[in-house]
Design an enzyme around this catalytic site. Sequence first.
Site, PDB file in Angstrom:
ATOM      1  N   GLU A 410       0.964  -1.000   0.050  1.00 23.44           N
ATOM      2  CA  GLU A 410      -0.436  -0.316  -0.020  1.00 23.44           C
ATOM      3  C   GLU A 410       0.791   1.117   0.489  1.00 23.44           C
ATOM      4  OE1 GLU A 410      -3.264   1.247   0.340  1.00 23.44           O
ATOM      5  OE2 GLU A 410      -2.631   2.544  -0.558  1.00 23.44           O
ATOM      6  N   GLU A 503     -15.238  -5.232  -1.830  1.00 27.49           N
ATOM      7  CA  GLU A 503     -14.444  -4.623  -0.105  1.00 27.49           C
ATOM      8  C   GLU A 503     -16.102  -3.489  -0.553  1.00 27.49           C
ATOM      9  OE1 GLU A 503     -11.179  -3.860  -1.775  1.00 27.49           O
ATOM     10  OE2 GLU A 503     -11.775  -1.638  -1.387  1.00 27.49           O
TER      11      GLU A 503
HETATM   12  C1  NOJ Z   1      -7.867  -0.223  -1.241  1.00 22.05           C
HETATM   13  C2  NOJ Z   1      -7.761  -1.678  -1.340  1.00 22.05           C
HETATM   14  O1  NOJ Z   1      -8.214  -1.414  -2.284  1.00 22.05           O
HETATM   15  C3  NOJ Z   1      -7.975  -3.086  -0.639  1.00 22.05           C
HETATM   16  O2  NOJ Z   1      -8.417  -4.134  -1.077  1.00 22.05           O
HETATM   17  C4  NOJ Z   1      -7.452  -2.610   0.437  1.00 22.05           C
HETATM   18  O3  NOJ Z   1      -7.455  -4.240   1.420  1.00 22.05           O
HETATM   19  C5  NOJ Z   1      -6.785  -1.125   0.980  1.00 22.05           C
HETATM   20  N1  NOJ Z   1      -6.525  -0.001   0.225  1.00 22.05           N
HETATM   21  C6  NOJ Z   1      -5.372  -1.304   1.785  1.00 22.05           C
HETATM   22  O4  NOJ Z   1      -4.553  -1.270   1.341  1.00 22.05           O
HETATM   23 CA    CA Z   2     -10.384  -0.314  -3.416  1.00 24.93          CA
END
Ligand code: NOJ
Ligand code: CA
Length: 710
Positions: A410, A503
């Site tokens: 990230e 998500e």
């Molecule tokens: C956004 C991403 O789409 C997700 O999959 C991830 O868990 C979070 N950011 C944290 O990096």
């Molecule tokens: Ca995302």
Amino acid sequence: MIKRVLALIFVLAFSKAYADDTLSAYSPNHVIQLTIYHQPDGQIKYGAYYKQNFFIKPSGLAMRFSTPDVLLNKFDLIKNSERDFDETWKPVWGEVGSIRNNYKELTLQLKDKTGSGILVNIVFRVFNDGFGFRYEFPTQEKLNHFVVAEEMTQFCVGADHNTFWIPGDFDSNEFPYNHTRLSEVDASNSKMTSEIFAKFFFDKNAVQTPLMMKSADGLYINIHEAALVNYPAMDLVIDKSTFTLNCHLVPDAVGNMAYLQTPAHTPWRTIIVSDKAPEILASKMILNLNEPSKIADPSWIKPQKFVGVWWEMHIGKSSWDYSGGQVGSQQTTKVPHGANTANVKKYIDFAAKYGFDGVLVEGWNTGWEDWFGQWKEDVFDFVTPYPDYNIDELTAYAKSKGVKIICHHETSASVTNYERWMDTAYRFMLNHNMNSVKTGYVGHIIPRGEHHDGQWMVNHYVRVANKTAHYKIMVDMHEPVRPTGLQRTYPNWLACEAARGNEFNAWSVGNAPDHETILPFTRLMGGPMDYTPGLFRIKLNQFDLNKKEQIHTTLTKQLALYVTMYSPLQMAADLPENYEAHPDALQFIRDVAVDWDDTKILDAEPGDYIIEARKAKGKDSWFLGAISDENARSFAETLSFLDPDKKYMATIYRDADNADWRNNPEAYTIEKFIVDNKSKLRLKLAPGGGTAISLVPANADQVKQAKKYK
Ligand code: NOJ
Ligand code: CA
């Protein structure tokens, strides 16, 4: 009589002076006709017919540079030339084993009429399923370095089509889809989408590509771009008086669009068209407009299925953050840190037991306490694990179990920082036996003022693809620019998010039941999506009884997504314990392939339903996925794609008769039958439901014992 002759001469002379010169080029099957209009004042327009139906009305082609200060909208045509092209190539992985690239190319060699002397080529390629075009700036005396201020390409669709759209934006594509007429588009409602942190609204009439439209008489038109490299992404601003879509590029921090040097070219502008929706999904035009693979030996690139220490953070069971804080949440309650050695081992055991290739681990490295929503540059270093993450022990453990850990980077959109760390981070991965990485760009981009979809970031994503390829690492990018078929050129770039993933169901209003019936017609036109399917626990109050969010599908629709949502990288997103509660349904995810020899789009309608069958690469097995929107639907599909000389064991994972996504989403039925290529299967999809079917060649005993489908 003399008067009449004079009048005729006058009319001819007049029309010669004021009428356009036109040129036409036809698709190889002559279904699409592209016409170029060279107007007497020098303007160039293009238009197109599909089966004699004028679906792109004369539309402008022009550019404005700020350096040198020139408007390129009137041209002398120096020369035009045509070329036929026909080849068949094999993708490293894909929906089909081989792809035919067959088009008629028309090149216009143009010179600016207004005195700059600048030379521009506009190149068109007309395929059986649509056409693409781009501007090229050859090496020339009059133009070397230049700055693009505006690309004035138009797409005049000329009618108020039904449209599946998300707002034009410079930073995010994670919006829910709207389905309205072009005249009803109002992107200003995107400002209310509070769950998207980094977004940039700029015009209420702006939409993103891939843009899917349907005309009143049933023509499907999809506009996007191909091979987006060294240039910003294109949004479209609708002129509602003429139904013209005007190109609007994503600017950089100082308002420029692109910095180029000859020889240079824009990405391809693409228009895919058909009177059958399945043909839109089957189109390979965008891939064909990309360059062949730059990776000479792709043997290390492997399509894969994976699980991850991931969903448990999204539903609030554990945290990325070592101190247990929860991202963006007002909650003060702390939860355990997810990426601890014991928990990761549990996932490795699960992956080994059920045959998953990888385990994604998020929250393994320091920095998560302070990563979100700030303008902080040095957040993560990508090489320092948290104290409870014993990386050496886990590296050895994963290796002993034949499972690969998938690394997570990230970047918190601090891209300058990531660029400084990339080499070190990738070497660190290789030293710990990892060769796949998921990257992420949550937040406002640093360099400050740049956008996720601008030229600087577009080049960054390509740098990541190149650099990971150099280290033989596969990459999955979250929050990048929308894909444009570059997976042909960089097959190690397995997937992207670049849309509203599963998500969102965990912590927002979620994804409406028609969402997954729209994505393949929009976002996935550019390339595979890491949608993270496979959620079995549909109501999300497992760890917090007050949690109201839920997945907006049934359980078996989650299975069908492995077929309808194409990706060579598929997550089984749910928790091990939720899978172990349904080992029979998990079997489909274990069996389903991620790389294919063939794909048949059996039936589809954007926003309503999709039914596809795919043949596993190098095997005789087929997998079928059928999904519906919020409505219950029934279909009858003949399995004519099966080998006529074989019998197959069909395992049907379907919604229970009383299932529906809202009230009874986890009720399913599994049935097994012997079928062949004449069998006609009835598919009954619940509201928000789906059916997944595996079709595996049956042996003689199975044929004798199993029920025949009636
Ligand atoms: C956004 C991403 O789409 C997700 O999959 C991830 O868990 C979070 N950011 C944290 O990096
Ligand atoms: Ca995302």
